[in-house]
Design an enzyme around this catalytic site. Structure first.
Site, PDB file in Angstrom:
ATOM      1  N   ARG A 153       0.835  -1.197   0.000  1.00  8.76           N
ATOM      2  CA  ARG A 153       0.000   0.000   0.000  1.00  8.76           C
ATOM      3  C   ARG A 153       0.862   1.235   0.000  1.00  8.76           C
ATOM      4  O   ARG A 153       1.738   1.402   0.847  1.00  8.76           O
ATOM      5  CB  ARG A 153      -0.889   0.006   1.248  1.00  8.76           C
TER       6      ARG A 153
ATOM      7  N   ARG B 121      -5.861   1.688  -4.707  1.00  3.20           N
ATOM      8  CA  ARG B 121      -4.974   1.069  -3.715  1.00  3.20           C
ATOM      9  C   ARG B 121      -4.927  -0.446  -3.886  1.00  3.20           C
ATOM     10  O   ARG B 121      -5.894  -1.075  -4.336  1.00  3.20           O
ATOM     11  CB  ARG B 121      -5.395   1.433  -2.304  1.00  3.20           C
TER      12      ARG B 121
ATOM     13  N   ASP C 139      -6.948  -2.063   1.124  1.00 12.88           N
ATOM     14  CA  ASP C 139      -7.526  -1.127   2.076  1.00 12.88           C
ATOM     15  C   ASP C 139      -8.254  -1.970   3.119  1.00 12.88           C
ATOM     16  O   ASP C 139      -9.079  -2.809   2.754  1.00 12.88           O
ATOM     17  CB  ASP C 139      -8.517  -0.231   1.316  1.00 12.88           C
TER      18      ASP C 139
ATOM     19  N   ASP D 266     -10.587  -1.497   6.380  1.00 15.93           N
ATOM     20  CA  ASP D 266     -11.342  -0.524   7.175  1.00 15.93           C
ATOM     21  C   ASP D 266     -11.955  -1.204   8.386  1.00 15.93           C
ATOM     22  O   ASP D 266     -12.610  -2.238   8.249  1.00 15.93           O
ATOM     23  CB  ASP D 266     -12.494   0.067   6.337  1.00 15.93           C
TER      24      ASP D 266
END
Ligand code: ROI
Length: 159
Positions: A82, A92, A95, A97
């Site tokens: 990343r 990206r 990711d 989250d």
């Protein structure tokens, strides 16, 4: 604590990045992977001039504080190529989250729980529904009320 993690990738071998992220989560000392959703393809939300995404959601059991968990997620992102762009919402490789952390709510500069956009993002809601159809959000809303029979056109199941 049960937590839900959203996984997204739209650069490189995206399905492979999601697989690797699941393995990396599972390999953490303080994390047990409980379940994960099917893999979905999705059209980019936000800036459209980027490749389609692969998305999934994982359910974990963890003994880390929310911020320690965030550190762990960011370390896994870094291990998976990343590059943090200065530009928000750019493409990206991976990711991760933090979507939900039990029924806790938190609002700090670094971290907001629940993740502020969950309820607007089909690419989070549908995978979440795969693994926990009876989920309630901390505000009392039922996940099922956000799910309609037909998936939106910008979301599809990856083989
Ligand atoms: N769009 C989709 N479809 N999937 C994502 O994971 C995703 N992640 C983001 C933005 C750029 C908002 N758009 C996305 O961060």
């Amino acid at each position: 604590m049960i937590a839900y993690i959203g996984l997204g990738s739209n650069l490189g071998d995206s399905k492979n990045y999601l697989q690797t992220a699941l393995s990396s989560l599972h390999a953490q000392k303080n994390v047990t992977l409980r379940a994960y959703s099917r893999f979905y393809g999705s059209k980019p939300h936000g800036p459209q001039n980027q490749p389609d995404y692969s998305n999934a959601v994982a359910k974990i059991d963890c003994s880390l504080s929310p911020l320690a968990l965030l550190d762990t997620l960011q370390a896994i992102e870094q291990d998976n190529d990343r590059i943090r762009s200065k530009q928000r919402w750019s493409a990206r490789t991976l990711d991760l989250d933090l979507l939900l952390y039990g029924m806790e709510t938190l609002q700090t500069e670094r971290l907001t729980i629940p993740h502020p956009y969950i309820q607007e993002r089909p690419f989070v809601l549908y995978p979440l529904y795969d693994i926990t159809p009876n989920l309630h959000f901390p505000n009392g809303d039922k996940l099922a009320d956000y799910i309609t029979g037909n998936m939106p056109d910008d979301l599809w199941i990856l083989e």
